[in-house]
Design a protein around this motif. Structure first.
Motif, short mmCIF file in Angstrom:
data_model
loop_
_atom_site.label_atom_id
_atom_site.label_comp_id
_atom_site.label_asym_id
_atom_site.label_seq_id
_atom_site.Cartn_x
_atom_site.Cartn_y
_atom_site.Cartn_z
N TYR A 12 -5.09 8.43 -8.33
CA TYR A 12 -3.97 8.79 -7.46
C TYR A 12 -2.95 9.67 -8.19
N PHE A 13 -2.75 9.43 -9.48
CA PHE A 13 -1.84 10.25 -10.28
C PHE A 13 -2.31 11.71 -10.30
N VAL A 14 -3.59 11.90 -10.54
CA VAL A 14 -4.14 13.26 -10.56
C VAL A 14 -3.98 13.92 -9.20
N ILE A 15 -4.28 13.20 -8.13
CA ILE A 15 -4.12 13.75 -6.78
C ILE A 15 -2.67 14.12 -6.52
N GLY A 16 -1.75 13.23 -6.85
CA GLY A 16 -0.33 13.49 -6.65
C GLY A 16 0.16 14.70 -7.42
N VAL A 17 -0.27 14.83 -8.66
CA VAL A 17 0.13 15.97 -9.49
C VAL A 17 -0.47 17.27 -8.93
N LEU A 18 -1.70 17.22 -8.48
CA LEU A 18 -2.33 18.41 -7.91
C LEU A 18 -1.62 18.86 -6.62
N ILE A 19 -1.22 17.90 -5.80
CA ILE A 19 -0.45 18.26 -4.59
C ILE A 19 0.87 18.89 -4.99
N GLY A 20 1.54 18.32 -5.98
CA GLY A 20 2.80 18.88 -6.47
C GLY A 20 2.62 20.28 -7.02
N MET A 21 1.55 20.49 -7.76
CA MET A 21 1.26 21.82 -8.31
C MET A 21 1.01 22.83 -7.20
N TYR A 22 0.20 22.42 -6.20
CA TYR A 22 -0.07 23.30 -5.07
C TYR A 22 1.24 23.70 -4.37
N MET A 23 2.08 22.71 -4.09
CA MET A 23 3.33 23.01 -3.39
C MET A 23 4.20 23.95 -4.20
N VAL A 34 3.79 13.28 1.26
CA VAL A 34 2.47 12.85 0.80
C VAL A 34 2.47 12.74 -0.73
N HIS A 35 3.00 13.77 -1.37
CA HIS A 35 3.10 13.81 -2.83
C HIS A 35 3.87 12.59 -3.36
N VAL A 36 5.00 12.31 -2.77
CA VAL A 36 5.84 11.20 -3.21
C VAL A 36 5.15 9.86 -2.99
N HIS A 37 4.57 9.66 -1.82
CA HIS A 37 3.92 8.38 -1.53
C HIS A 37 2.69 8.15 -2.40
N ILE A 38 1.91 9.19 -2.64
CA ILE A 38 0.74 9.01 -3.51
C ILE A 38 1.18 8.64 -4.92
N ASN A 39 2.23 9.30 -5.40
CA ASN A 39 2.70 8.99 -6.75
C ASN A 39 3.32 7.60 -6.83
N LEU A 40 4.06 7.19 -5.81
CA LEU A 40 4.71 5.88 -5.84
C LEU A 40 3.75 4.75 -5.50
N LEU A 41 3.07 4.85 -4.37
CA LEU A 41 2.20 3.76 -3.93
C LEU A 41 0.83 3.79 -4.61
N GLY A 42 0.40 4.96 -5.02
CA GLY A 42 -0.89 5.08 -5.70
C GLY A 42 -0.77 4.92 -7.19
N TRP A 43 -0.08 5.85 -7.83
CA TRP A 43 0.04 5.87 -9.28
C TRP A 43 0.90 4.72 -9.79
N MET A 44 2.17 4.70 -9.45
CA MET A 44 3.09 3.74 -10.06
C MET A 44 2.83 2.29 -9.63
N SER A 45 2.73 2.06 -8.35
CA SER A 45 2.56 0.67 -7.88
C SER A 45 1.24 0.07 -8.35
N MET A 46 0.18 0.85 -8.28
CA MET A 46 -1.11 0.31 -8.71
C MET A 46 -1.19 0.15 -10.22
N ALA A 47 -0.59 1.07 -10.96
CA ALA A 47 -0.58 0.92 -12.42
C ALA A 47 0.20 -0.33 -12.82
N LEU A 48 1.35 -0.54 -12.19
CA LEU A 48 2.13 -1.75 -12.49
C LEU A 48 1.39 -3.02 -12.09
N ALA A 49 0.76 -2.99 -10.92
CA ALA A 49 -0.02 -4.16 -10.49
C ALA A 49 -1.13 -4.43 -11.50
#
Length: 121
Positions: A12-23, A34-49
């Motif tokens: 999810y981190f890679v996807i979020g960063v790629l979306i940010g780069m594209y934008m 989409v970028h924010v939610h993927i980074n927060l709910l995908g990258w950060m929340s899942m990494a912390l869990a």
């Protein structure tokens, strides 16, 4: 389960960063939600869990941890794909956003119950 959460969070981190780069490159910021939610709910929340599950194996070994993983990882892609359509003007994507987000919320609630029940000092 902890390692599975950590590994999928990196995807999810890679996807979020790629979306940010594209934008940034396109100078079109339509997909910011989409970028924010993927980074927060995908990258950060899942990494912390994942880190919590590594630190507390009693919680990681439960059926609730598995249910949390699958609800989160089914709901988040549905929600993010639908949200991308929604912010692009497809208003008929709203029900899919609702379904995906409901699955994520249920996963988070199960995570909370699991942590409260199985994490001991």
């Amino acid at each position: 389960m902890g390692i599975k959460f950590i590994k999928i969070s990196v995807v999810y981190f890679v996807i979020g960063v790629l979306i940010g780069m594209y934008m940034s490159m396109a100078e079109k910021f339509t997909f910011t939600p989409v970028h924010v939610h993927i980074n927060l709910l995908g990258w950060m929340s899942m990494a912390l869990a994942g880190l919590i599950y590594v630190a507390f194996p009693a919680a990681a070994g439960t059926t609730m941890a598995k249910v949390h993983f699958w609800l989160h990882n089914i709901g988040l892609p549905i929600m993010m794909i639908a949200l991308a359509f929604l912010v692009s003007g497809a208003e008929n994507a709203t029900p899919a956003v609702a379904v995906g987000s409901t699955l994520v919320v249920l996963g988070v609630i199960i995570f909370a119950i699991n942590i409260i029940k199985n994490v001991k000092g």
